[in-house]
Motif scaffolding. Structure first.
Motif, short mmCIF file in Angstrom:
data_model
loop_
_atom_site.label_atom_id
_atom_site.label_comp_id
_atom_site.label_asym_id
_atom_site.label_seq_id
_atom_site.Cartn_x
_atom_site.Cartn_y
_atom_site.Cartn_z
N THR A 16 10.41 -7.09 -5.81
CA THR A 16 10.71 -6.41 -4.55
C THR A 16 10.03 -5.04 -4.52
O THR A 16 9.87 -4.39 -5.55
N VAL A 17 9.63 -4.64 -3.32
CA VAL A 17 9.07 -3.31 -3.08
C VAL A 17 9.76 -2.76 -1.83
O VAL A 17 9.85 -3.46 -0.82
N THR A 18 10.26 -1.53 -1.91
CA THR A 18 10.93 -0.91 -0.77
C THR A 18 10.35 0.47 -0.52
O THR A 18 10.18 1.26 -1.44
N VAL A 19 10.07 0.75 0.74
CA VAL A 19 9.60 2.06 1.17
C VAL A 19 10.65 2.64 2.11
O VAL A 19 10.95 2.04 3.16
N ILE A 64 -4.21 -1.47 -10.73
CA ILE A 64 -2.96 -0.77 -10.97
C ILE A 64 -3.19 0.74 -11.04
O ILE A 64 -2.49 1.53 -10.40
N THR A 65 -4.21 1.14 -11.81
CA THR A 65 -4.50 2.57 -11.98
C THR A 65 -4.88 3.22 -10.66
O THR A 65 -4.40 4.31 -10.33
N GLU A 66 -5.72 2.55 -9.89
CA GLU A 66 -6.19 3.14 -8.63
C GLU A 66 -5.09 3.18 -7.58
O GLU A 66 -5.11 4.04 -6.69
N HIS A 67 -4.12 2.27 -7.67
CA HIS A 67 -3.01 2.34 -6.73
C HIS A 67 -2.12 3.54 -7.05
O HIS A 67 -1.62 4.21 -6.15
N VAL A 68 -1.92 3.80 -8.33
CA VAL A 68 -1.05 4.91 -8.75
C VAL A 68 -1.74 6.26 -8.57
O VAL A 68 -1.14 7.23 -8.10
N ALA A 69 -3.02 6.35 -8.96
CA ALA A 69 -3.75 7.62 -8.90
C ALA A 69 -5.20 7.33 -8.53
O ALA A 69 -6.04 7.12 -9.41
N ALA A 77 0.83 -1.21 0.00
CA ALA A 77 0.00 0.00 0.00
C ALA A 77 0.86 1.26 0.00
O ALA A 77 0.54 2.25 -0.66
N ALA A 78 1.97 1.24 0.74
CA ALA A 78 2.81 2.42 0.86
C ALA A 78 3.81 2.55 -0.28
O ALA A 78 4.32 3.64 -0.53
N GLY A 79 4.09 1.45 -0.98
CA GLY A 79 5.02 1.49 -2.10
C GLY A 79 4.38 2.04 -3.35
O GLY A 79 3.17 2.23 -3.43
N PHE A 80 5.21 2.32 -4.34
CA PHE A 80 4.72 2.89 -5.59
C PHE A 80 5.31 2.16 -6.79
O PHE A 80 4.63 1.84 -7.74
N VAL A 81 6.61 1.91 -6.73
CA VAL A 81 7.32 1.20 -7.81
C VAL A 81 7.88 -0.10 -7.24
O VAL A 81 8.46 -0.12 -6.16
N CYS A 82 7.69 -1.18 -7.98
CA CYS A 82 8.33 -2.44 -7.63
C CYS A 82 9.43 -2.73 -8.63
O CYS A 82 9.51 -2.09 -9.69
N THR A 119 8.73 -0.94 -12.26
CA THR A 119 7.40 -0.76 -12.83
C THR A 119 6.39 -0.52 -11.71
O THR A 119 6.62 -0.90 -10.56
N VAL A 120 5.28 0.13 -12.04
CA VAL A 120 4.19 0.27 -11.08
C VAL A 120 3.42 -1.04 -11.02
O VAL A 120 3.58 -1.92 -11.85
#
Length: 218
Positions: free
Chosen positions: A78-81, A123-128, A28-33, A48-49
């Motif tokens: 991987t996802v890093t915040v 994907i879209t709703e997570h980004v915007a 939820a807190a990440g943006f790019v994996c 990529t998102v």
């Protein structure tokens, strides 16, 4: 989320988080994996998102993309915040505060148009948030040009580091140097309109409400 030999932490075990909620918090807190995949015998790591639901991570790209070409093989995502920089008394004890996830598995191709639309919405709703219902949605030609992978969240590991430096009890703590955490804050900025927009085109409410917020943070 089940433990396996490749998700079991061997160092820094106190940073491990085994609950599914911890994994979803990172997503939820990440943006790019970063998608790690072998392409023609060479390891490729692609930023990529993404989108997700409680059980699945979704990745998308062009059908011509090398990273998504061919039958899906084993991948690591991987996802890093980054939450802060930890400044200690000595350089050796410097660190960062973070939340991170590693997800392993063999993704499946999403080929049904209805499933594709549902995944693209995530994907879209997570980004915007709010953009899916505002913008024109994909047509058949665009769906045909888009490849989607669905990766189970069943095999994943989560690590979290928080708090200040670990040298408060060391001899360095007596030398008077400052130590602590420098928080890293991320948020959307003020919307910049497309120069091609007709004069007076209003910013939609869901976009106007985004500055200062961030996915998973509010």
């Amino acid at each position: 989320m089940s433990g396996t030999p490749r998700t079991r932490l061997r160092r820094g075990r106190e940073k491990a988080r085994g609950r599914r909620e911890a994994l979803l918090d990172v997503l939820a807190a990440g943006f790019v994996c970063h998608l790690g995949v072998v392409v023609e015998g060479v390891v490729m790591v692609v930023p990529t998102v993404y989108g997700y639901d409680p059980d699945t991570l979704y990745l998308h790209g062009s059908v011509a993309s090398r990273s998504l070409a061919g039958p899906p093989d084993e991948v690591c995502v991987t996802v890093t915040v980054l939450d802060g920089v930890v400044l200690a008394r000595s350089v050796f004890e410097h660190s960062v505060n973070y939340r991170s996830a590693m997800i392993y598995g063999r993704p499946g191709d999403v080929t049904d148009d209805t499933e594709k639309l549902a995944a693209l919405r995530l994907i879209t709703e997570h980004v915007a948030p709010g953009q899916w219902d505002y913008a024109r949605q994909p047509n058949r030609r665009e769906l045909a040009a888009t490849r989607l992978w669905a990766l189970s969240l069943g095999e994943a590991s989560v690590k979290v580091r928080s708090g200040g430096p670990d040298d408060a009890d060391s001899a360095d703590a007596r030398d008077g140097r400052w130590a602590g955490e420098l928080p890293v804050l991320t948020g959307f900025g003020t919307p910049v309109p497309d120069p091609a927009l007709p004069v007076g085109t209003p910013v939609p409410r869901h976009v106007a409400d985004l500055p200062g917020t961030w996915p998973g943070r509010g």
